[in-house]
Design a protein around this motif. Structure first.
Motif, PDB file in Angstrom:
ATOM      1  N   LEU A  54      47.769  86.366  60.120  1.00 10.98           N
ATOM      2  CA  LEU A  54      49.196  86.146  59.936  1.00 10.98           C
ATOM      3  C   LEU A  54      49.587  86.547  58.518  1.00 10.98           C
ATOM      4  O   LEU A  54      48.755  86.509  57.604  1.00 10.98           O
ATOM      5  CB  LEU A  54      49.542  84.677  60.180  1.00 10.98           C
ATOM      6  CG  LEU A  54      49.264  84.138  61.588  1.00 10.98           C
ATOM      7  CD1 LEU A  54      49.536  82.641  61.641  1.00 10.98           C
ATOM      8  CD2 LEU A  54      50.098  84.877  62.626  1.00 10.98           C
ATOM      9  N   GLN A 142      47.382  84.210  71.943  1.00 14.38           N
ATOM     10  CA  GLN A 142      46.900  82.899  71.517  1.00 14.38           C
ATOM     11  C   GLN A 142      46.565  82.103  72.776  1.00 14.38           C
ATOM     12  O   GLN A 142      47.440  81.514  73.405  1.00 14.38           O
ATOM     13  CB  GLN A 142      47.955  82.185  70.675  1.00 14.38           C
ATOM     14  CG  GLN A 142      48.420  82.982  69.469  1.00 14.38           C
ATOM     15  CD  GLN A 142      47.285  83.322  68.513  1.00 14.38           C
ATOM     16  OE1 GLN A 142      46.422  82.485  68.227  1.00 14.38           O
ATOM     17  NE2 GLN A 142      47.274  84.549  68.022  1.00 14.38           N
ATOM     18  N   SER A 187      56.595  94.694  65.332  1.00  7.66           N
ATOM     19  CA  SER A 187      56.756  93.246  65.179  1.00  7.66           C
ATOM     20  C   SER A 187      55.459  92.551  64.782  1.00  7.66           C
ATOM     21  O   SER A 187      55.466  91.355  64.480  1.00  7.66           O
ATOM     22  CB  SER A 187      57.274  92.635  66.485  1.00  7.66           C
ATOM     23  OG  SER A 187      56.304  92.779  67.530  1.00  7.66           O
ATOM     24  N   ASN A 190      55.608  90.668  61.542  1.00  5.51           N
ATOM     25  CA  ASN A 190      56.586  89.597  61.382  1.00  5.51           C
ATOM     26  C   ASN A 190      55.899  88.236  61.231  1.00  5.51           C
ATOM     27  O   ASN A 190      54.861  87.988  61.849  1.00  5.51           O
ATOM     28  CB  ASN A 190      57.527  89.551  62.587  1.00  5.51           C
ATOM     29  CG  ASN A 190      58.370  90.812  62.705  1.00  5.51           C
ATOM     30  OD1 ASN A 190      58.522  91.557  61.727  1.00  5.51           O
ATOM     31  ND2 ASN A 190      58.914  91.048  63.883  1.00  5.51           N
ATOM     32  N   PRO A 191      56.489  87.350  60.424  1.00  2.44           N
ATOM     33  CA  PRO A 191      55.920  86.000  60.307  1.00  2.44           C
ATOM     34  C   PRO A 191      55.945  85.241  61.630  1.00  2.44           C
ATOM     35  O   PRO A 191      55.060  84.437  61.906  1.00  2.44           O
ATOM     36  CB  PRO A 191      56.825  85.330  59.265  1.00  2.44           C
ATOM     37  CG  PRO A 191      57.476  86.455  58.531  1.00  2.44           C
ATOM     38  CD  PRO A 191      57.618  87.567  59.519  1.00  2.44           C
ATOM     39  N   GLU A 192      56.963  85.506  62.452  1.00  2.00           N
ATOM     40  CA  GLU A 192      57.076  84.822  63.741  1.00  2.00           C
ATOM     41  C   GLU A 192      56.189  85.519  64.769  1.00  2.00           C
ATOM     42  O   GLU A 192      56.273  86.735  64.952  1.00  2.00           O
ATOM     43  CB  GLU A 192      58.527  84.838  64.224  1.00  2.00           C
ATOM     44  CG  GLU A 192      58.737  84.082  65.524  1.00  2.00           C
ATOM     45  CD  GLU A 192      60.179  84.151  66.005  1.00  2.00           C
ATOM     46  OE1 GLU A 192      60.518  83.429  66.950  1.00  2.00           O
ATOM     47  OE2 GLU A 192      60.956  84.941  65.424  1.00  2.00           O
ATOM     48  N   PRO A 193      55.324  84.777  65.457  1.00  2.28           N
ATOM     49  CA  PRO A 193      54.460  85.399  66.464  1.00  2.28           C
ATOM     50  C   PRO A 193      55.261  85.904  67.653  1.00  2.28           C
ATOM     51  O   PRO A 193      56.396  85.474  67.887  1.00  2.28           O
ATOM     52  CB  PRO A 193      53.518  84.260  66.866  1.00  2.28           C
ATOM     53  CG  PRO A 193      54.272  83.006  66.552  1.00  2.28           C
ATOM     54  CD  PRO A 193      55.094  83.327  65.338  1.00  2.28           C
ATOM     55  N   CYS A 195      54.744  85.308  70.676  1.00  2.00           N
ATOM     56  CA  CYS A 195      54.889  84.213  71.637  1.00  2.00           C
ATOM     57  C   CYS A 195      54.601  82.891  70.947  1.00  2.00           C
ATOM     58  O   CYS A 195      53.704  82.809  70.095  1.00  2.00           O
ATOM     59  CB  CYS A 195      53.930  84.374  72.814  1.00  2.00           C
ATOM     60  SG  CYS A 195      54.532  85.465  74.110  1.00  2.00           S
ATOM     61  N   GLY A 196      55.365  81.873  71.332  1.00  2.00           N
ATOM     62  CA  GLY A 196      55.082  80.534  70.848  1.00  2.00           C
ATOM     63  C   GLY A 196      53.911  79.929  71.605  1.00  2.00           C
ATOM     64  O   GLY A 196      53.256  80.593  72.418  1.00  2.00           O
ATOM     65  N   ARG A 210      56.626  81.021  75.902  1.00  2.00           N
ATOM     66  CA  ARG A 210      57.771  81.063  74.994  1.00  2.00           C
ATOM     67  C   ARG A 210      57.772  82.376  74.202  1.00  2.00           C
ATOM     68  O   ARG A 210      57.396  82.406  73.023  1.00  2.00           O
ATOM     69  CB  ARG A 210      57.727  79.873  74.036  1.00  2.00           C
ATOM     70  CG  ARG A 210      57.962  78.526  74.700  1.00  2.00           C
ATOM     71  CD  ARG A 210      58.133  77.449  73.643  1.00  2.00           C
ATOM     72  NE  ARG A 210      58.514  76.175  74.223  1.00  2.00           N
ATOM     73  CZ  ARG A 210      57.653  75.257  74.618  1.00  2.00           C
ATOM     74  NH1 ARG A 210      56.350  75.484  74.494  1.00  2.00           N
ATOM     75  NH2 ARG A 210      58.070  74.118  75.129  1.00  2.00           N
ATOM     76  N   ALA A 212      59.071  85.260  71.843  1.00  2.77           N
ATOM     77  CA  ALA A 212      60.019  85.234  70.727  1.00  2.77           C
ATOM     78  C   ALA A 212      61.289  86.000  71.092  1.00  2.77           C
ATOM     79  O   ALA A 212      61.231  87.097  71.652  1.00  2.77           O
ATOM     80  CB  ALA A 212      59.378  85.842  69.486  1.00  2.77           C
ATOM     81  N   GLY A 213      62.443  85.390  70.787  1.00  7.90           N
ATOM     82  CA  GLY A 213      63.718  86.047  71.041  1.00  7.90           C
ATOM     83  C   GLY A 213      64.145  86.047  72.486  1.00  7.90           C
ATOM     84  O   GLY A 213      65.141  86.691  72.841  1.00  7.90           O
TER      85      GLY A 213
END
Length: 247
Positions: A54, A142, A187, A190-193, A195-196, A210, A212-213
């Motif tokens: 990350l 993940q 992407s 990006n700091p945001e993965p 998928c959550g 989940r 992202a976006g």
């Protein structure tokens, strides 16, 4: 005289039984000692592991996988017990980062750590198998485990589509593969993965993704029996599993 002959005959039969006993019952099964050792932190960065690290990540916690007193693999993250004798854990790889002809002065400076594939470890047989999860991407996927199922966001071979994937151990094809949308390779930084954290529900068996976006997406999974076959030492030696690492 008759009794003496009977005693001699009985002793002879007993001797034959004792001689054949090892062949009849087989050699005693070897008991393997399998454990995850004490964790430690190692230097880690996006430069050394472009796909798995990350942004801003500077350390990776690793643990040795010890079998019969010898370190067989390095692992990272939490392990998940699949059965009483088998568990899965993610491998940590130490990769040579030295360029051809490059000689670095600092000892170990050309080695970097990377997050690797998942491993299936059999405590009884002492075997380690590298799992080949469908559409698995080390930087995006993940994996969240439940029973012998692994749920994660996967990337197709083209690298253009994001999929909701549920894989079951011992099966080559996923039990669930649903397209969530397009995937932008840019992407990855990006700091945001992408998928959550994926969530499991037991009854009914359902998994929530989940991306992202996008809106969360829930899918029902048709429940079935575990397909994992846990062989004995002799069976495993006769038919080794594909992808098995050295043990």
């Amino acid at each position: 005289m008759f009794e003496r002959r009977n005693i001699q005959c009985m002793l002879g039969v007993l001797g034959v039984v004792l001689t054949l006993e090892p062949f009849a019952f087989g050699a005693p099964r070897k008991v393997h000692a399998v454990a995850l050792g004490t964790p430690k932190k190692v230097a880690y960065s996006k430069t050394g592991d472009p796909a798995g690290a990350l942004p801003g990540e500077e350390a990776l916690k690793i643990r040795p996988l010890v079998i019969d007193g010898a370190v067989k693999e390095w692992t990272t993250g939490e392990a998940h017990d699949v059965t009483e004798r088998s568990f899965v854990v993610r491998r940590a790889l130490r990769v040579n980062d030295e360029l051809p002809g490059e000689k670095l002065g600092t000892t170990g400076a050309h080695w970097v750590w990377q997050r690797g594939p998942w491993l299936l470890v059999d405590r009884t047989a002492g075997h380690v198998t590298a799992l080949k999860l469908p559409d698995y991407d080390p930087g995006v996927s993940q994996v969240v485990w439940f029973r012998d199922y692994g749920a994660y966001c996967g990337i197709t071979a083209s690298g253009k589509s994001l999929y909701a994937v549920v894989a079951q151990l011992a099966l080559r094809k996923p039990v669930l593969a649903k397209r969530l949308g397009k995937f932008d390779p840019e992407s990855r930084g990006n700091p945001e993965p992408a998928c959550g954290v994926t969530e499991w529900q037991r009854d009914p068996l359902r998994v929530l993704f989940r991306p992202a976006g996008r809106e969360p997406a829930a899918f029902d999974v048709l429940p079935g029996s575990a397909m994992l076959v846990e062989d004995s030492d002799e069976q495993s030696a006769a038919s080794p599993a594909a992808g098995k690492s050295e043990d």
